[in-house]
Design an enzyme around this catalytic site. Sequence first.
Site: not given
Length: 401
Positions: A385, A91, A180, A7, A241
């Site tokens: 993941e 990823r 996601h 990643n 956020r």
Amino acid sequence: MKVLVINAGSSSLKYQLYDMTDETVLAKGLVERIGMDSSILTHKPTGKEEVTEVSEILEHTTAIRKVLEKLTDKEHGVLSSVDEIQAVGHRVVHGGETFKGSALVTPEVKAEIRRLFDLAPLHNPPAIMGINAAEVNMPGVPNVVAFDTAFHQTMEEKVYLYPIPKVLYKKHRIRRYGAHGTSHQYVSRVAAEFLNRPIEELKIITCHIGNGASLTAVKGGVSVDTSMGLTPLEGLMMGTRSGDLDPTVVTFVMNKEELSISEVNSMLNKHSGLLAISGSSSDMRDITDGWEAGKPNETLAFEMYEYRLRKYIGAYAAAMNGVDVIVFTAGVGENSAIVREKTCENLSYLGVELDKELNKVRSGEPRRISTPNSKVEILVIPTNEELMIARDTLQIVQESK
Ligand code: AMP
């Protein structure tokens, strides 16, 4: 088969090495501060001591070389040779409308990821750096890319389009993509396995709530709606956020405060959410502590967060005309019993009944936290993941042979 999952961020690179015969992690680690002075490599072989090494790592090719040195190191290594790595999975944040699943890396696939730089200017370029670095260090080893957006490519047009002039979609591909996806797909599959029911029959709401947070309505095993949009800013209130707001806020604030595009982007992505409302922290642990201590700002932040999460769960139950399973996952979802409790408390109209004692149990395993009477199964499922990427990588490489 041994699969290395990578990643890559702009200045960091996370890795996990899997033995796919039994899906065990042989080693994992992180390279930080790539391109800055004193880069840090943290390497953790399973069952052995973690090691940290500080050196100068100027770009991703060197980062991967150092990782491979650690993986084959006499003292800290887990491989006798790099040749044991038979595939690498990467990823990638944005796969646009092109990638509906993971893909074997070819020159055409790389060109397409580059074409999508516009949609993920911060995230897709480092992914290409990671792929190039793997190709240089492990020539001949196949690379596979897994996209955060791919799982959501099953959404219908009426769901993914924004009600704005259609020319903007035609010219710039402005639409909902979500994020996601690897996590939502993984936990929805694990939920069906855990319940021993065919996923095709289930209506599942997956709540991936970590630092970033998104909800997905998974019907019959496919994503039918998700809360993140063109970018990972839309939807739930998050650590830093804002999530959903009236778009006019943006133009109004830019005008009144004389902010540039990058300043307003930074305000909404880095200085909003829990951090803005609490005025103290973006971390749910601090917010919960403040709420328990009766601090007004943390209390407001907690209540807004839970309220917005619950509204989305209601919306997705409506979108699917019901819900059989609600899954909590990621940092907040897996660890915060109080967020789960408060959210479920107000879902009684759906027939949700939480077992408060089961909810408090800590374990790294998938588990049920609803009562036997609950009309909706409430599950906590640790996301993974990297394992999902490793599985996709194995499957695609085997199919390509
Ligand atoms: P993630 O992005 O999935 O790694 O999640 C990271 C976030 O999870 C942190 O910023 C915290 O807000 C949250 N988190 C981690 N542990 C806990 C905990 N025990 N209680 C509440 N929130 C937690």
